[in-house]
Design an enzyme around this catalytic site. Structure first.
Site, mmCIF file in Angstrom:
data_model
loop_
_atom_site.group_PDB
_atom_site.id
_atom_site.type_symbol
_atom_site.label_atom_id
_atom_site.label_comp_id
_atom_site.label_asym_id
_atom_site.label_seq_id
_atom_site.Cartn_x
_atom_site.Cartn_y
_atom_site.Cartn_z
ATOM 1 N N SER A 127 1.080 -1.193 0.020
ATOM 2 C CA SER A 127 0.049 -0.111 0.036
ATOM 3 C C SER A 127 0.879 1.235 -0.035
ATOM 4 O O SER A 127 1.859 1.139 0.462
ATOM 5 C CB SER A 127 -0.923 0.157 1.396
ATOM 6 O OG SER A 127 -1.467 1.126 1.362
ATOM 7 N N TYR A 140 -1.796 -1.511 10.282
ATOM 8 C CA TYR A 140 -1.883 -1.286 8.788
ATOM 9 C C TYR A 140 -0.763 -0.829 8.213
ATOM 10 O O TYR A 140 0.005 -1.488 7.276
ATOM 11 C CB TYR A 140 -3.129 -0.625 8.466
ATOM 12 C CG TYR A 140 -3.315 -0.773 6.890
ATOM 13 C CD1 TYR A 140 -3.847 -1.874 6.311
ATOM 14 C CD2 TYR A 140 -2.981 0.225 5.940
ATOM 15 C CE1 TYR A 140 -4.113 -2.056 4.968
ATOM 16 C CE2 TYR A 140 -3.203 -0.082 4.604
ATOM 17 C CZ TYR A 140 -3.937 -0.880 3.994
ATOM 18 O OH TYR A 140 -3.781 -1.280 2.644
HETATM 19 N N1 LIG Z 1 -8.440 -0.581 -1.101
HETATM 20 C C1 LIG Z 1 -7.841 0.225 -0.690
HETATM 21 O O1 LIG Z 1 -7.752 1.510 -1.012
HETATM 22 C C2 LIG Z 1 -6.322 -0.330 -0.942
HETATM 23 C C3 LIG Z 1 -5.100 0.678 -0.785
HETATM 24 C C4 LIG Z 1 -3.905 0.186 -0.684
HETATM 25 C C5 LIG Z 1 -3.785 -1.428 -0.807
HETATM 26 N N2 LIG Z 1 -4.854 -2.087 -0.779
HETATM 27 C C6 LIG Z 1 -4.654 -3.506 -0.282
HETATM 28 O O2 LIG Z 1 -5.059 -4.374 -1.458
HETATM 29 C C7 LIG Z 1 -5.572 -5.675 -0.843
HETATM 30 C C8 LIG Z 1 -6.923 -5.925 -1.509
HETATM 31 O O3 LIG Z 1 -7.665 -5.003 -0.914
HETATM 32 P P1 LIG Z 1 -9.150 -4.602 -1.149
HETATM 33 O O4 LIG Z 1 -9.426 -3.235 -0.985
HETATM 34 O O5 LIG Z 1 -9.533 -5.159 -2.302
HETATM 35 O O6 LIG Z 1 -9.922 -5.254 0.040
HETATM 36 P P2 LIG Z 1 -11.190 -6.300 0.162
HETATM 37 O O7 LIG Z 1 -12.141 -5.943 -0.834
HETATM 38 O O8 LIG Z 1 -11.704 -6.135 1.615
HETATM 39 O O9 LIG Z 1 -10.797 -7.496 -0.107
HETATM 40 C C9 LIG Z 1 -9.919 -8.268 0.836
HETATM 41 C C10 LIG Z 1 -9.829 -9.873 0.398
HETATM 42 O O10 LIG Z 1 -8.906 -10.384 1.158
HETATM 43 C C11 LIG Z 1 -9.538 -11.478 1.725
HETATM 44 N N3 LIG Z 1 -9.270 -12.173 3.018
HETATM 45 C C12 LIG Z 1 -9.106 -11.099 4.147
HETATM 46 N N4 LIG Z 1 -8.856 -11.728 5.250
HETATM 47 C C13 LIG Z 1 -8.451 -13.196 4.664
HETATM 48 C C14 LIG Z 1 -8.022 -14.284 5.502
HETATM 49 N N5 LIG Z 1 -7.920 -14.489 6.697
HETATM 50 N N6 LIG Z 1 -7.950 -15.338 4.592
HETATM 51 C C15 LIG Z 1 -8.247 -15.395 3.523
HETATM 52 N N7 LIG Z 1 -8.720 -14.271 2.841
HETATM 53 C C16 LIG Z 1 -8.699 -13.295 3.508
HETATM 54 C C17 LIG Z 1 -11.010 -11.332 1.669
HETATM 55 O O11 LIG Z 1 -11.961 -12.438 2.007
HETATM 56 P P3 LIG Z 1 -13.163 -12.337 2.453
HETATM 57 O O12 LIG Z 1 -14.222 -11.861 1.332
HETATM 58 O O13 LIG Z 1 -13.490 -13.606 2.725
HETATM 59 O O14 LIG Z 1 -13.066 -11.538 3.690
HETATM 60 C C18 LIG Z 1 -11.188 -10.593 0.396
HETATM 61 O O15 LIG Z 1 -11.243 -11.472 -0.678
HETATM 62 C C19 LIG Z 1 -5.426 -5.543 0.362
HETATM 63 O O16 LIG Z 1 -3.997 -6.288 0.665
HETATM 64 C C20 LIG Z 1 -5.080 -4.147 0.898
HETATM 65 O O17 LIG Z 1 -4.341 -3.608 1.885
HETATM 66 C C21 LIG Z 1 -6.090 -1.623 -0.608
#
Ligand SMILES: NC(=O)c1ccc[n+]([C@@H]2O[C@H](COP(=O)([O-])OP(=O)(O)OC[C@H]3O[C@@H](n4cnc5c(N)ncnc54)[C@H](OP(=O)(O)O)[C@@H]3O)[C@@H](O)[C@H]2O)c1
Length: 238
Positions: A127, A140
């Site tokens: 991130s 985080y």
């Molecule tokens: N959104 C942003 O602004 C942003 C910015 C920078 C970086 N990121 C990074 O991008 C990545 C994806 O984020 P996102 O925003 O797409 O989040 P999201 O929509 O909440 O998706 C997170 C995913 O991770 C899975 N997950 C969480 N805990 C888990 C576990 N213990 N075992 C297996 N799967 C698990 C979730 O599965 P479930 O559906 O089962 O919960 C979901 O599929 C993350 O690493 C996040 O830190 C996001």
């Protein structure tokens, strides 16, 4: 290509899965929810799935032979929980965030790295939060700063095995993870836009993919300030 993606049931991971499968690649989508994985598989016959909790190493599934020989291994799953009261530090909350964002990647490396083909690429979704200490982001930010460090060290150590490593630093992306935020998120992009940026960067073989570029530019400028200045600014944005 054969591609494994963690956190494929939602947000960026889902958009990457749909885009890669739509382009005809074989995708192994990892997630915790059987229902969401079944729904995802309806999207394309190119999507296979593995249902398990990434933080539970003892229950990692063995890969079937048609799931090995990976070209891309994308560790994308993650979560964000804020430390709302630093004085009464919630160690369990800290542990939960570190476990999914960092420790589960180590588990994944032990379990799956041997299945990445020479010439293949490991991708860690970190991130832009790793750039600056942000209010309430003790857990985080620490997890993502460590993940970016891990990505860079692996890039050095895996090169001799013909394995490349890319670390991804998104700004704000509109996903269920950020839906929980109550503050304004500047220059936020959709999951589909984020996935397109990541795929474009991976196609070019970039070591690091950071976006949106204007947002990253501002973050990098702020990082150049003396910390005492940044601390004063950060206090005002809480
Ligand atoms: N959104 C942003 O602004 C942003 C910015 C920078 C970086 N990121 C990074 O991008 C990545 C994806 O984020 P996102 O925003 O797409 O989040 P999201 O929509 O909440 O998706 C997170 C995913 O991770 C899975 N997950 C969480 N805990 C888990 C576990 N213990 N075992 C297996 N799967 C698990 C979730 O599965 P479930 O559906 O089962 O919960 C979901 O599929 C993350 O690493 C996040 O830190 C996001």
């Amino acid at each position: 290509m054969r591609i494994m993606i963690t956190g494929a049931t939602s947000g960026i991971g889902k958009a990457l899965t749909v885009a890669y499968a739509g382009a005809g690649h074989q995708v192994i989508a990892c997630g915790r929810s059987a229902d969401k994985l079944d729904e995802l598989k309806q999207e394309s016959s190119h999507i296979d799935s593995l249902c398990f909790d990434l933080t539970d190493f003892d229950n990692y599934p063995n890969l079937a032979s048609e799931q090995t020989g990976l070209d891309l291994l994308i560790f994308n799953a993650g979560d964000c929980e804020y430390i709302d009261d630093a004085l009464n530090f919630d160690a369990k909350r800290f542990e939960r965030v570190i476990n999914i964002n960092l420790i589960s990647v180590a588990y994944g490396l032990q379990a799956w790295l041997k299945h990445l083909k020479p010439g293949g690429r490991l991708v860690l979704v970190s991130s832009s939060a790793r750039l600056l200490p942000l209010p309430r982001a003790e857990a985080y930010g620490a997890s993502k700063a460590a993940l970016s460090y891990l990505g860079r060290t692996l890039a050095i150590d895996l090169e001799k095995h013909q394995l490349a490593v890319t670390t991804v630093h998104p700004g704000f992306v509109d996903t269920p993870l950020t839906e929980r935020n109550t503050f304004t998120m500047p220059m936020i992009v959709s999951s589909e836009q984020a996935a397109a940026k990541i795929i474009q960067g991976l196609d070019k073989g970039l070591d690091e993919i950071s976006f949106p570029s204007v947002f990253i530019f501002f973050m990098k400028c702020l990082r150049c300030l003396p910390f005492s200045w940044w601390r004063k600014i950060a206090k005002r944005i809480v």
